[in-house]
Scaffold this active site. Structure first.
Site, PDB file in Angstrom:
ATOM      1  N   ASP A  11       1.068  -1.226   0.325  1.00 25.53           N
ATOM      2  CA  ASP A  11       0.199   0.479  -0.232  1.00 25.53           C
ATOM      3  C   ASP A  11       1.131   1.070   0.107  1.00 25.53           C
ATOM      4  O   ASP A  11       1.260   1.721   0.761  1.00 25.53           O
ATOM      5  CB  ASP A  11      -1.079  -0.327   1.549  1.00 25.53           C
ATOM      6  CG  ASP A  11      -2.262   0.895   1.460  1.00 25.53           C
ATOM      7  OD1 ASP A  11      -1.837   1.683  -0.108  1.00 25.53           O
ATOM      8  OD2 ASP A  11      -2.684   1.226   2.409  1.00 25.53           O
ATOM      9  N   PRO A  60       9.433   8.908  -1.249  1.00 25.51           N
ATOM     10  CA  PRO A  60      10.404   7.160  -0.130  1.00 25.51           C
ATOM     11  C   PRO A  60       9.031   6.123  -0.875  1.00 25.51           C
ATOM     12  O   PRO A  60       9.890   4.894  -0.636  1.00 25.51           O
ATOM     13  CB  PRO A  60       9.667   7.532   1.226  1.00 25.51           C
ATOM     14  CG  PRO A  60       9.267   9.086   0.858  1.00 25.51           C
ATOM     15  CD  PRO A  60       9.516   9.512  -0.347  1.00 25.51           C
TER      16      PRO A  60
HETATM   17  N1  AG3 Z   1      -1.813   4.874  -1.234  1.00 25.89           N
HETATM   18  C1  AG3 Z   1      -1.690   5.011  -3.095  1.00 25.89           C
HETATM   19  C2  AG3 Z   1      -2.145   7.048  -3.472  1.00 25.89           C
HETATM   20  C3  AG3 Z   1      -1.900   6.710  -4.757  1.00 25.89           C
HETATM   21  C4  AG3 Z   1      -2.205   8.144  -5.073  1.00 25.89           C
HETATM   22  N2  AG3 Z   1      -1.382   9.363  -6.120  1.00 25.89           N
HETATM   23  C5  AG3 Z   1      -1.826   9.856  -6.278  1.00 25.89           C
HETATM   24  N3  AG3 Z   1      -2.947  11.200  -5.963  1.00 25.89           N
HETATM   25  N4  AG3 Z   1      -0.925  10.606  -6.869  1.00 25.89           N
HETATM   26  C6  AG3 Z   1      -3.004   5.165  -0.914  1.00 25.89           C
HETATM   27  C7  AG3 Z   1      -2.928   5.063   0.508  1.00 25.89           C
HETATM   28  C8  AG3 Z   1      -4.084   4.522   1.318  1.00 25.89           C
HETATM   29  N5  AG3 Z   1      -3.742   3.988   2.457  1.00 25.89           N
END
Ligand code: AG3
Length: 285
Positions: free
Chosen positions: A155, A162
Protein backbone atom coordinates in the site's frame (compact mmCIF):
# COMPACT_ATOMS: atom_id res chain seq x y z
CA UNK A 1 -12.54 33.85 1.51
CA UNK A 2 -12.37 30.37 0.01
CA UNK A 3 -9.56 27.89 0.60
CA UNK A 4 -8.97 25.10 -1.95
CA UNK A 5 -6.51 22.22 -2.15
CA UNK A 6 -5.41 21.19 -5.65
CA UNK A 7 -3.46 18.20 -6.84
CA UNK A 8 -1.93 18.63 -10.26
CA UNK A 9 -2.69 15.54 -12.31
CA UNK A 10 -1.01 16.72 -15.51
CA UNK A 11 0.28 20.06 -16.79
CA UNK A 12 -3.22 20.70 -18.04
CA UNK A 13 -5.49 19.09 -15.46
CA UNK A 14 -5.89 19.36 -11.73
CA UNK A 15 -8.27 18.14 -9.08
CA UNK A 16 -9.47 20.69 -6.53
CA UNK A 17 -11.31 20.22 -3.27
CA UNK A 18 -12.68 22.96 -1.09
CA UNK A 19 -11.07 23.06 2.35
CA UNK A 20 -12.74 24.12 5.60
CA UNK A 21 -9.57 23.94 7.64
CA UNK A 22 -6.02 22.72 7.55
CA UNK A 23 -5.77 20.39 10.55
CA UNK A 24 -2.13 19.42 10.26
CA UNK A 25 0.97 20.29 8.31
CA UNK A 26 4.48 18.99 8.94
CA UNK A 27 7.64 17.93 7.23
CA UNK A 28 8.80 14.54 8.50
CA UNK A 29 12.22 13.04 7.84
CA UNK A 30 10.75 11.60 4.63
CA UNK A 31 7.94 13.74 3.29
CA UNK A 32 5.48 16.54 3.80
CA UNK A 33 2.25 15.49 5.50
CA UNK A 34 -1.00 17.49 5.45
CA UNK A 35 -4.46 16.77 6.78
CA UNK A 36 -7.39 18.90 5.64
CA UNK A 37 -11.01 19.02 6.72
CA UNK A 38 -13.16 19.30 3.60
CA UNK A 39 -16.93 19.76 3.25
CA UNK A 40 -17.42 17.15 0.52
CA UNK A 41 -14.84 14.42 1.25
CA UNK A 42 -14.42 14.60 5.02
CA UNK A 43 -10.85 14.55 6.26
CA UNK A 44 -8.18 14.18 3.63
CA UNK A 45 -4.60 12.93 4.03
CA UNK A 46 -2.11 14.44 1.58
CA UNK A 47 1.54 13.43 1.27
CA UNK A 48 3.95 15.55 -0.75
CA UNK A 49 0.95 17.20 -2.40
CA UNK A 50 -0.68 13.90 -3.49
CA UNK A 51 -4.04 12.79 -2.11
CA UNK A 52 -3.52 9.55 -0.18
CA UNK A 53 -7.04 9.15 1.10
CA UNK A 54 -10.25 10.91 1.98
CA UNK A 55 -12.79 9.72 4.51
CA UNK A 56 -15.44 9.60 1.82
CA UNK A 57 -13.81 7.25 -0.68
CA UNK A 58 -11.03 5.42 1.19
CA UNK A 59 -13.29 2.40 1.68
CA UNK A 60 -13.11 1.64 -2.05
CA UNK A 61 -9.33 1.46 -2.14
CA UNK A 62 -8.89 -0.38 1.15
CA UNK A 63 -11.59 -2.94 0.47
CA UNK A 64 -10.32 -3.68 -3.03
CA UNK A 65 -6.68 -4.04 -2.06
CA UNK A 66 -7.55 -6.32 0.88
CA UNK A 67 -10.63 -8.42 0.14
CA UNK A 68 -9.67 -9.37 -3.42
CA UNK A 69 -6.63 -11.42 -2.31
CA UNK A 70 -8.33 -12.57 0.91
CA UNK A 71 -11.21 -14.07 -1.06
CA UNK A 72 -8.74 -16.05 -3.19
CA UNK A 73 -6.16 -17.29 -0.67
CA UNK A 74 -7.71 -20.21 1.22
CA UNK A 75 -5.72 -19.69 4.42
CA UNK A 76 -3.98 -16.31 4.69
CA UNK A 77 -2.77 -16.36 8.28
CA UNK A 78 0.45 -14.36 8.16
CA UNK A 79 0.07 -11.07 6.36
CA UNK A 80 2.61 -8.34 5.66
CA UNK A 81 1.47 -4.81 4.86
CA UNK A 82 4.09 -2.51 3.37
CA UNK A 83 3.31 1.20 3.66
CA UNK A 84 -0.27 1.75 4.76
CA UNK A 85 0.59 3.71 7.91
CA UNK A 86 -2.90 5.22 7.84
CA UNK A 87 -4.25 1.83 9.00
CA UNK A 88 -6.90 1.37 6.29
CA UNK A 89 -5.61 -2.01 5.11
CA UNK A 90 -5.09 -3.18 8.70
CA UNK A 91 -8.70 -2.27 9.50
CA UNK A 92 -9.96 -4.47 6.66
CA UNK A 93 -7.60 -7.35 7.56
CA UNK A 94 -8.68 -7.18 11.19
CA UNK A 95 -12.15 -8.29 10.10
CA UNK A 96 -10.85 -11.80 9.38
CA UNK A 97 -10.70 -13.92 12.52
CA UNK A 98 -8.53 -16.39 10.59
CA UNK A 99 -5.72 -13.85 10.17
CA UNK A 100 -3.25 -14.59 12.96
CA UNK A 101 -0.53 -12.06 12.38
CA UNK A 102 -0.36 -8.68 10.68
CA UNK A 103 3.06 -7.05 10.28
CA UNK A 104 2.92 -3.44 9.14
CA UNK A 105 6.11 -1.89 7.82
CA UNK A 106 5.81 1.86 7.48
CA UNK A 107 8.87 3.99 6.78
CA UNK A 108 7.45 7.12 8.37
CA UNK A 109 6.38 6.96 12.02
CA UNK A 110 4.86 10.40 11.72
CA UNK A 111 2.20 9.10 9.30
CA UNK A 112 1.01 6.60 11.90
CA UNK A 113 1.08 9.20 14.66
CA UNK A 114 -0.91 11.75 12.68
CA UNK A 115 -3.47 9.21 11.48
CA UNK A 116 -4.01 7.85 14.99
CA UNK A 117 -4.76 11.38 16.07
CA UNK A 118 -6.72 12.78 13.15
CA UNK A 119 -7.98 9.87 11.04
CA UNK A 120 -9.64 7.38 13.40
CA UNK A 121 -11.75 6.14 10.46
CA UNK A 122 -8.71 4.35 9.04
CA UNK A 123 -6.52 4.09 12.14
CA UNK A 124 -9.19 2.44 14.33
CA UNK A 125 -7.60 -1.03 14.32
CA UNK A 126 -3.98 -0.02 14.86
CA UNK A 127 -4.25 -1.43 18.38
CA UNK A 128 -5.32 -4.90 17.21
CA UNK A 129 -3.36 -7.47 19.27
CA UNK A 130 -2.34 -9.34 16.09
CA UNK A 131 -0.59 -6.25 14.72
CA UNK A 132 3.09 -5.38 14.99
CA UNK A 133 4.35 -2.14 13.50
CA UNK A 134 7.91 -1.78 12.20
CA UNK A 135 9.17 1.65 11.29
CA UNK A 136 11.58 1.01 8.48
CA UNK A 137 11.92 0.91 4.72
CA UNK A 138 9.70 -1.91 3.43
CA UNK A 139 12.24 -2.84 0.75
CA UNK A 140 14.94 -3.41 3.38
CA UNK A 141 12.54 -5.24 5.70
CA UNK A 142 11.31 -7.78 3.19
CA UNK A 143 14.86 -8.74 2.15
CA UNK A 144 15.35 -10.57 5.46
CA UNK A 145 12.58 -13.16 5.00
CA UNK A 146 11.98 -16.41 3.22
CA UNK A 147 8.76 -18.50 3.19
CA UNK A 148 7.36 -16.26 5.88
CA UNK A 149 4.10 -14.77 4.62
CA UNK A 150 0.90 -15.93 2.90
CA UNK A 151 0.00 -12.48 1.64
CA UNK A 152 1.89 -9.23 1.08
CA UNK A 153 -0.12 -6.06 0.49
CA UNK A 154 1.91 -3.15 -0.87
CA UNK A 155 0.00 0.00 0.00
CA UNK A 156 2.52 2.53 -1.21
CA UNK A 157 2.59 6.12 -2.37
CA UNK A 158 3.29 6.88 -6.04
CA UNK A 159 6.67 5.76 -7.46
CA UNK A 160 8.36 9.04 -6.55
CA UNK A 161 10.03 9.89 -3.24
CA UNK A 162 10.17 7.32 -0.43
CA UNK A 163 7.79 4.94 -2.26
CA UNK A 164 10.02 4.52 -5.30
CA UNK A 165 11.84 1.42 -4.04
CA UNK A 166 8.48 -0.35 -3.70
CA UNK A 167 8.10 -0.51 -7.49
CA UNK A 168 11.51 -2.02 -8.28
CA UNK A 169 12.58 -5.36 -9.69
CA UNK A 170 14.68 -6.25 -6.63
CA UNK A 171 11.81 -5.48 -4.32
CA UNK A 172 9.38 -7.75 -6.15
CA UNK A 173 11.97 -10.53 -6.20
CA UNK A 174 12.48 -10.14 -2.45
CA UNK A 175 8.72 -10.26 -1.90
CA UNK A 176 8.55 -13.45 -3.96
CA UNK A 177 11.11 -15.05 -1.64
CA UNK A 178 9.37 -13.81 1.50
CA UNK A 179 6.13 -15.45 0.39
CA UNK A 180 5.24 -19.10 0.94
CA UNK A 181 4.76 -21.45 -2.03
CA UNK A 182 1.15 -20.39 -2.48
CA UNK A 183 1.66 -16.74 -1.57
CA UNK A 184 -0.04 -13.72 -3.12
CA UNK A 185 1.20 -10.14 -3.49
CA UNK A 186 -1.20 -7.30 -4.18
CA UNK A 187 -0.09 -3.74 -4.83
CA UNK A 188 -1.50 -0.38 -5.75
CA UNK A 189 -0.74 -0.21 -9.45
CA UNK A 190 -1.27 3.45 -10.37
CA UNK A 191 -3.64 4.73 -13.05
CA UNK A 192 -3.72 3.85 -16.75
CA UNK A 193 -5.30 7.12 -17.84
CA UNK A 194 -2.87 10.03 -17.96
CA UNK A 195 0.30 9.40 -19.98
CA UNK A 196 2.84 9.87 -17.18
CA UNK A 197 0.85 7.66 -14.79
CA UNK A 198 0.37 5.04 -17.49
CA UNK A 199 4.11 4.90 -18.10
CA UNK A 200 4.82 4.41 -14.40
CA UNK A 201 2.13 1.75 -14.31
CA UNK A 202 3.63 -0.12 -17.28
CA UNK A 203 7.09 -0.10 -15.78
CA UNK A 204 5.83 -1.41 -12.45
CA UNK A 205 3.76 -4.02 -14.22
CA UNK A 206 6.63 -5.34 -16.29
CA UNK A 207 8.78 -5.79 -13.20
CA UNK A 208 6.03 -7.50 -11.25
CA UNK A 209 5.24 -9.83 -14.15
CA UNK A 210 8.91 -10.80 -14.32
CA UNK A 211 8.89 -11.93 -10.71
CA UNK A 212 5.61 -13.87 -10.53
CA UNK A 213 4.18 -16.62 -12.73
CA UNK A 214 0.65 -15.28 -12.36
CA UNK A 215 0.32 -11.52 -12.68
CA UNK A 216 -3.03 -9.88 -13.35
CA UNK A 217 -4.45 -6.41 -12.97
CA UNK A 218 -7.80 -5.31 -11.59
CA UNK A 219 -9.49 -1.96 -11.38
CA UNK A 220 -11.66 0.23 -9.22
CA UNK A 221 -13.20 3.65 -9.39
CA UNK A 222 -11.60 5.95 -6.83
CA UNK A 223 -12.93 9.49 -7.28
CA UNK A 224 -10.10 11.41 -5.58
CA UNK A 225 -7.16 9.73 -7.36
CA UNK A 226 -5.90 10.98 -10.73
CA UNK A 227 -8.59 10.33 -13.37
CA UNK A 228 -10.60 8.30 -10.85
CA UNK A 229 -9.60 5.09 -12.63
CA UNK A 230 -7.19 3.10 -10.48
CA UNK A 231 -5.48 -0.24 -10.88
CA UNK A 232 -4.24 -2.93 -8.53
CA UNK A 233 -1.75 -5.69 -9.28
CA UNK A 234 -2.45 -9.29 -8.28
CA UNK A 235 0.72 -11.39 -8.40
CA UNK A 236 0.73 -14.95 -7.25
CA UNK A 237 2.72 -18.17 -7.15
CA UNK A 238 -0.24 -20.52 -7.37
CA UNK A 239 -3.74 -19.08 -7.13
CA UNK A 240 -5.51 -17.51 -10.05
CA UNK A 241 -7.43 -14.35 -9.11
CA UNK A 242 -10.77 -15.38 -10.61
CA UNK A 243 -10.59 -19.16 -11.10
CA UNK A 244 -9.53 -19.67 -7.49
CA UNK A 245 -11.96 -17.15 -6.05
CA UNK A 246 -13.90 -18.81 -3.22
CA UNK A 247 -17.05 -16.74 -3.51
CA UNK A 248 -19.20 -18.92 -1.22
CA UNK A 249 -16.44 -19.08 1.39
CA UNK A 250 -15.99 -15.33 1.39
CA UNK A 251 -19.72 -14.62 1.56
CA UNK A 252 -19.96 -17.09 4.44
CA UNK A 253 -17.69 -14.87 6.51
CA UNK A 254 -20.40 -12.21 6.65
CA UNK A 255 -18.03 -9.28 6.21
CA UNK A 256 -20.03 -6.14 5.47
CA UNK A 257 -18.49 -4.03 2.72
CA UNK A 258 -19.44 -0.86 0.91
CA UNK A 259 -17.80 -1.58 -2.45
CA UNK A 260 -16.32 -5.06 -2.71
CA UNK A 261 -18.40 -8.12 -3.43
CA UNK A 262 -17.54 -11.36 -5.16
CA UNK A 263 -19.43 -10.56 -8.40
CA UNK A 264 -17.57 -7.28 -8.60
CA UNK A 265 -14.35 -9.19 -7.91
CA UNK A 266 -14.81 -11.15 -11.15
CA UNK A 267 -15.75 -8.04 -13.09
CA UNK A 268 -12.83 -6.01 -11.75
CA UNK A 269 -10.39 -8.24 -13.61
CA UNK A 270 -12.16 -7.51 -16.93
CA UNK A 271 -10.22 -4.54 -18.28
CA UNK A 272 -10.91 -1.93 -20.97
CA UNK A 273 -9.14 -2.49 -24.29
CA UNK A 274 -6.79 0.46 -23.93
CA UNK A 275 -5.61 -0.86 -20.59
CA UNK A 276 -5.10 -4.35 -22.02
CA UNK A 277 -3.05 -2.77 -24.76
CA UNK A 278 -0.89 -0.85 -22.27
CA UNK A 279 -0.28 -4.03 -20.30
CA UNK A 280 0.53 -6.02 -23.41
CA UNK A 281 3.07 -3.41 -24.45
CA UNK A 282 4.50 -3.45 -20.93
CA UNK A 283 5.15 -7.16 -21.26
CA UNK A 284 2.40 -8.50 -19.03
CA UNK A 285 -1.19 -9.91 -19.17
N1 AG3 B 1 -1.77 4.92 -1.56
C1 AG3 B 1 -1.87 5.17 -2.99
C2 AG3 B 1 -2.09 6.58 -3.31
C3 AG3 B 1 -1.80 6.98 -4.69
C4 AG3 B 1 -2.48 8.24 -4.97
N2 AG3 B 1 -1.82 9.00 -5.95
C5 AG3 B 1 -2.07 10.30 -6.19
N3 AG3 B 1 -2.98 10.93 -5.50
N4 AG3 B 1 -1.41 10.90 -7.10
C6 AG3 B 1 -2.85 5.28 -0.76
C7 AG3 B 1 -2.65 4.98 0.67
C8 AG3 B 1 -3.93 4.63 1.31
N5 AG3 B 1 -3.75 3.69 2.36
Amino acid sequence: MELWFSEKHTDGAKFSVKVDKQLYCAQSDFQRIDVFATPDFGRMLVIDGYVMLTEKDEFIYHEMITHAPMAVHPHARDVLVIGGGDGGVVRELARYDTVERIDLVEIDEMVVKVCRELLPVTACKLNDPRLRIFYEDGAAYVRRFQDEYDLIIVDSTDPVGPGEGLFGKDFYGDCFRALRDDGILVNQHESPFYDADALAMQLAHRRLAEAFAICRVYQAFIPTYPSGHWLFGFASKKYHPTRDLDAAGWKGRGIKTGYYNTDLHRGAFALPNYVLELLKNAGGE
